[in-house]
Design a protein around this motif. Structure first.
Motif, short mmCIF file in Angstrom:
data_model
loop_
_atom_site.label_atom_id
_atom_site.label_comp_id
_atom_site.label_asym_id
_atom_site.label_seq_id
_atom_site.Cartn_x
_atom_site.Cartn_y
_atom_site.Cartn_z
N ASP A 155 20.01 36.21 -38.85
CA ASP A 155 19.48 37.42 -38.25
C ASP A 155 19.57 37.31 -36.74
O ASP A 155 20.07 36.34 -36.19
N ALA A 156 19.06 38.34 -36.03
CA ALA A 156 19.15 38.37 -34.57
C ALA A 156 18.39 37.20 -33.95
O ALA A 156 18.84 36.60 -32.97
N GLY A 157 17.23 36.88 -34.53
CA GLY A 157 16.43 35.78 -34.00
C GLY A 157 17.14 34.45 -34.11
O GLY A 157 17.15 33.64 -33.17
N THR A 158 17.79 34.21 -35.25
CA THR A 158 18.52 32.97 -35.45
C THR A 158 19.72 32.88 -34.52
O THR A 158 20.03 31.82 -33.96
N ALA A 159 20.40 34.02 -34.35
CA ALA A 159 21.56 34.04 -33.44
C ALA A 159 21.13 33.75 -32.01
O ALA A 159 21.79 33.00 -31.29
N LEU A 160 20.01 34.35 -31.59
CA LEU A 160 19.50 34.10 -30.24
C LEU A 160 19.11 32.65 -30.07
O LEU A 160 19.38 32.04 -29.02
N LEU A 161 18.48 32.08 -31.10
CA LEU A 161 18.11 30.68 -31.04
C LEU A 161 19.35 29.80 -30.91
O LEU A 161 19.34 28.81 -30.16
N GLY A 162 20.41 30.16 -31.61
CA GLY A 162 21.65 29.40 -31.51
C GLY A 162 22.22 29.42 -30.11
O GLY A 162 22.69 28.39 -29.60
N ILE A 163 22.16 30.58 -29.46
CA ILE A 163 22.66 30.70 -28.08
C ILE A 163 21.81 29.85 -27.13
O ILE A 163 22.34 29.13 -26.28
N LEU A 164 20.48 29.94 -27.29
CA LEU A 164 19.58 29.17 -26.42
C LEU A 164 19.78 27.68 -26.61
O LEU A 164 19.77 26.91 -25.64
N LEU A 165 19.98 27.26 -27.86
CA LEU A 165 20.20 25.84 -28.12
C LEU A 165 21.53 25.37 -27.56
O LEU A 165 21.65 24.23 -27.09
N SER A 166 22.54 26.24 -27.58
CA SER A 166 23.83 25.89 -26.99
C SER A 166 23.70 25.71 -25.48
O SER A 166 24.28 24.76 -24.90
N LEU A 167 22.95 26.59 -24.84
CA LEU A 167 22.71 26.46 -23.40
C LEU A 167 21.92 25.19 -23.10
O LEU A 167 22.21 24.47 -22.13
N LEU A 168 20.91 24.92 -23.94
CA LEU A 168 20.12 23.70 -23.76
C LEU A 168 20.99 22.47 -23.90
O LEU A 168 20.87 21.51 -23.12
N SER A 169 21.89 22.49 -24.87
CA SER A 169 22.80 21.37 -25.07
C SER A 169 23.68 21.16 -23.84
O SER A 169 23.88 20.02 -23.39
#
Length: 305
Positions: A70-84
């Motif tokens: 969902d949108a929340g999971t996709a946003l979390l994926g983007i944030l985690l990629s930036l954090l990485s």
């Protein structure tokens, strides 16, 4: 100004590997820390996605919709990629500093020094952002060529009613766009690639100046740096064959060779007058030692007549 000096790839690799004597255990721990930092965001994202699945309904038609993020999971994926990316930038800065100290024959270097190098994490993140910005700007060139290839190739195919001639033109334009992309990625990647080492070597240097110095010291040596990395290609295949186990040897070996290459680039840039010693906090510029020619002794006594 001196001309370009020969790039001693073999000697840099040998000296870098020799500097690891007595420090292999610490280098392997640093490799493991890097793997952990790189993997944490992916693990968190995987656990989040797995937690959103209702395994009781896996055999029903509802399962297909449940596995879609969902949108929340996709946003979390983007944030985690930036954090990485941010964590890797900080880790890269700390690692660069540790290997520069190592190849300078610091016998007391420890893992504590590595963790202490994270004090430069802020500058490491800024360096990554500044380098990424300029890489993005340069990559607009192949993107523009790609768009032009799509338009011109499509027009050629339309004009030729889909004949092989129009398809061939389209293929050539796409190939040109890809070649420009690869060329810019290699050229600018190596041109900007010393920015972390410059800051690690002299933390008082700002990010913008560090990139400028990186461009200056890699002048005329981009192909040499590319060949240096290419010389590890068989080691890279060994990593694949051993399912990553060989990276505990290849990783430190390659990092120490690159640290040696940095000091060569820095010193030759100083000798050639491309950089000034004051920019690196050095008292005077490194020059090759010239033989000292003593002046003949002059007797200043005046003989009386």
């Amino acid at each position: 100004m001196e001309t370009k000096r020969f790039f001693p790839r073999r000697e840099l690799k040998e000296e870098g590997r020799a500097s690891l004597s007595g420090h292999w255990g610490k280098a392997i721990v640093i490799i493991l820390i890097g793997a952990l930092i790189s993997g944490i965001p992916s693990i968190v994202n995987f656990n989040t996605q797995m937690g959103s699945i209702d395994f009781e309904n896996m055999n029903t038609a509802m399962y297909a919709s449940q596995v879609q993020p969902d949108a929340g999971t996709a946003l979390l994926g983007i944030l985690l990629s930036l954090l990485s990316a941010v964590l890797i930038a900080a880790y890269t800065m700390a690692t660069s500093k540790w290997y520069l100290d190592l190849v300078q024959k610091n016998p007391n270097i420890s893992l504590g020094d590595f963790f202490g190098n994270f004090s430069l994490a802020g500058k490491g993140i800024l360096a990554w952002l500044w380098m990424s910005l300029w890489m993005f700007i340069w990559m607009l060139i192949p993107v523009a060529i790609f768009i032009a290839a799509m338009m011109l190739g499509g027009a050629a195919m339309f004009a030729s009613d889909g004949s092989s001639g129009g398809t061939f033109v389209f293929f050539l334009l796409m190939l040109a766009a890809f070649a420009v992309y690869i060329g810019i990625a290699i050229w600018k990647g190596y041109s900007y690639g010393q920015i972390f080492n410059v800051i690690a070597d002299s933390p008082n240097i700002g990010v913008r100046d560090a990139m400028r110095y990186s461009i200056a010291m890699t002048k005329d040596y981009i192909m040499d740096l590319f060949i240096l990395d290419l010389s590890f290609i068989l080691w890279g295949l060994l990593i694949i064959v051993t399912l990553g186990l060989a990276s505990f040897y290849v990783g430190p070996y390659m990092a120490s060779a690159q640290a040696m290459a940095y000091f060569f680039l820095r010193d030759q840039a100083l000798d050639r007058g491309l950089l000034s010693p004051q920019e690196f906090g050095l008292e005077k510029q490194r020059v090759r030692e010239e033989p000292i020619v003593e002046e003949p002794y002059m007797d200043e006594t005046i003989e009386k007549e």
